[in-house]
Design an enzyme around this catalytic site. Sequence first.
Site, PDB file in Angstrom:
ATOM      1  N   LEU A   1      56.524  10.600  26.597  1.00  0.00           N
ATOM      2  CA  LEU A   1      55.657  10.308  27.743  1.00  0.00           C
ATOM      3  C   LEU A   1      56.264   9.224  28.615  1.00  0.00           C
ATOM      4  O   LEU A   1      56.072   9.196  29.831  1.00  0.00           O
ATOM      5  CB  LEU A   1      54.280   9.855  27.243  1.00  0.00           C
ATOM      6  CG  LEU A   1      53.471  10.883  26.446  1.00  0.00           C
ATOM      7  CD1 LEU A   1      52.268  10.204  25.806  1.00  0.00           C
ATOM      8  CD2 LEU A   1      53.043  12.035  27.334  1.00  0.00           C
TER       9      LEU A   1
ATOM     10  N   ALA B   1      61.249   3.175  27.685  1.00  0.00           N
ATOM     11  CA  ALA B   1      61.548   1.848  28.214  1.00  0.00           C
ATOM     12  C   ALA B   1      62.693   1.222  27.413  1.00  0.00           C
ATOM     13  O   ALA B   1      63.343   1.886  26.601  1.00  0.00           O
ATOM     14  CB  ALA B   1      60.303   0.968  28.164  1.00  0.00           C
TER      15      ALA B   1
ATOM     16  N   GLN C   1      60.165   4.158  23.087  1.00  0.00           N
ATOM     17  CA  GLN C   1      59.624   5.265  23.862  1.00  0.00           C
ATOM     18  C   GLN C   1      58.401   5.820  23.150  1.00  0.00           C
ATOM     19  O   GLN C   1      58.227   5.617  21.943  1.00  0.00           O
ATOM     20  CB  GLN C   1      60.674   6.343  24.086  1.00  0.00           C
ATOM     21  CG  GLN C   1      61.255   6.968  22.858  1.00  0.00           C
ATOM     22  CD  GLN C   1      62.480   7.822  23.201  1.00  0.00           C
ATOM     23  OE1 GLN C   1      63.421   7.353  23.845  1.00  0.00           O
ATOM     24  NE2 GLN C   1      62.462   9.070  22.770  1.00  0.00           N
TER      25      GLN C   1
ATOM     26  N   LYS D   1      54.681   5.239  19.264  1.00  0.00           N
ATOM     27  CA  LYS D   1      55.667   4.377  19.921  1.00  0.00           C
ATOM     28  C   LYS D   1      56.807   4.120  18.937  1.00  0.00           C
ATOM     29  O   LYS D   1      56.589   3.556  17.866  1.00  0.00           O
ATOM     30  CB  LYS D   1      54.989   3.066  20.338  1.00  0.00           C
ATOM     31  CG  LYS D   1      55.867   2.103  21.116  1.00  0.00           C
ATOM     32  CD  LYS D   1      55.037   0.889  21.540  1.00  0.00           C
ATOM     33  CE  LYS D   1      55.843  -0.126  22.325  1.00  0.00           C
ATOM     34  NZ  LYS D   1      55.016  -1.300  22.713  1.00  0.00           N
TER      35      LYS D   1
ATOM     36  N   ASP E   1      51.162  -8.520  30.611  1.00  0.00           N
ATOM     37  CA  ASP E   1      51.793  -7.505  31.463  1.00  0.00           C
ATOM     38  C   ASP E   1      50.761  -6.496  31.982  1.00  0.00           C
ATOM     39  O   ASP E   1      50.889  -5.286  31.771  1.00  0.00           O
ATOM     40  CB  ASP E   1      52.880  -6.788  30.656  1.00  0.00           C
ATOM     41  CG  ASP E   1      53.915  -6.101  31.529  1.00  0.00           C
ATOM     42  OD1 ASP E   1      54.025  -6.477  32.711  1.00  0.00           O
ATOM     43  OD2 ASP E   1      54.612  -5.201  31.041  1.00  0.00           O
TER      44      ASP E   1
END
Length: 539
Positions: free
Chosen positions: A119, A122, A126, A141, A274
């Site tokens: 999806l 980074a 991922q 993840k 974030d």
Amino acid sequence: MAVMIDPEKSSLLRAAPRLIQILRVLARHKFLGALRGKNHWPPPHEVRETFEELGLTFLKFGQVLAMRRDLLPDAYIDELELLHDQLPAQGIDAVRATVEIELGAPLTKVFASFSETPLAAATIAQVHEATMHNGRHVAVKVQRPGLEAMIATDIAALTYLVALGESLFPRLRALDLPVLVREFANSLNRETDFQREARSIVLFRTALADVPDLWIPDVVAECSSGTVLTLEFSAGERVDIYARLHPEAMPRAIGTLVRLMLQTIFEEGLFHADPHPGNVFVLPDGRLSLLDFGMTGELDEPMRDSLTLLLEAVVKGDARAATEAYLEMTTASEKVNRAALLLDIKAVLYEIHRSDLADVSIGDAFDSLLRAGSRHGVHNPGEFFLLTRAFVILESMIRQLDPDHNYLGSFREEISRLTAQHFSLARITDKTTKLARELERLMSDAPGDTRRVLRRFAEGNLGRLQSPALEALGGRFSRNLERLTGAIAAAALVIGGAMLVLAPLGGWHHILGETMVISGIIGTLIISIGALRRDRGRR
């Protein structure tokens, strides 16, 4: 296993090839001109491209520097803010290997289905969509393999470069760059530790359980580890996309965002660092879903109390109270110029109160305070930078969702509720009880402590400096002088070698240059090991 980086223990010798590679990239992007002074710094876009070329660790370090407007000019900060986390996705074979090693079972035994296409991908990990055998819809993840060795090597190289820079330019020591690198290493430790992220999610779910318009996906503990994190799937769409289709829903959504930010800060000492649109989704039933807790901050109770007083002083325009509250949040130092700091904070508050309320930004106000503090000798804690960044990101997202929304109105309403709670009768009673216990302990210990001090005074040994102490001081001075001489020689080898390596001469010049660089690094390593052994011997 989660990545654990200790810059003190990372081998400089192991980092030597990477250090040479970094020096070559720096030379290609015109960084060597900076040795001649600030007027010869490379252009801002060259700095950003350098961090991008150097890879994952330096991408992250550039993002950390982008929070430090007190260190770099605005043009460089603006360019570094363009650094992004997107990297090409790793193949399904690497993902499968990581999951099976970490969870101790074949992928097909853990999940009934597992999407091969991520999806999102980074720098650190991922995310893949999957379904468990009990039908539970989840997001998995998965951390990229090989991060531990790569990050440890880069941190070692960064540590050496900072030490070298400080030896060449003593004025850099005022910037506390070694502290910045250590905080960066600690930040990477936190971000790559998925078990810590899982604990953070549990804490946030508990802290925000009473917020009706918010849902945080739960952790699937039996399918999680230090480098694999499995969560309930969030079946919504990004809040910025949703806002374009449903603008009428944004005032309520923004109120929820402000509440979750302030409530976790002041009641739990936690904050999501974030909060950009990619981490906030809107569910089909209209609730918000908050994602990605890899970057979070923590504030202890004294810092939260000082932050409350600081915000109150900023709202009232009380520069003296704001200065005192700000200094309570930072590391004390005798070098702080309080009078000059007070004048700068007065100017900051004046600008805030003469501005249109729609243009006022809490994040920008904090940023101005940090800059003023750095100019006058204040050592700002890393969590304050992280908190400032969180407010800047949140405010930017709110203005993107609804440019006409009265953000400060939502902020004032929530801060008033929290301030009333902060000074509630129950909280005051609790603090009074703690103070009474401390006073009771002080009164019970005071007579004995006083007798011991008087006895030492009567014996004549209070405050006496023995001659062995003077001899030890002289010995330490001599040893430090020897270390300094060796460090200068090692630095000279590294610099001379780097110039030969980077010069377009080739042949024996290149070989000699690499030999000098490695010799300088080994010399530094020997000096460090010798100092460490002597320090341990004295203990």
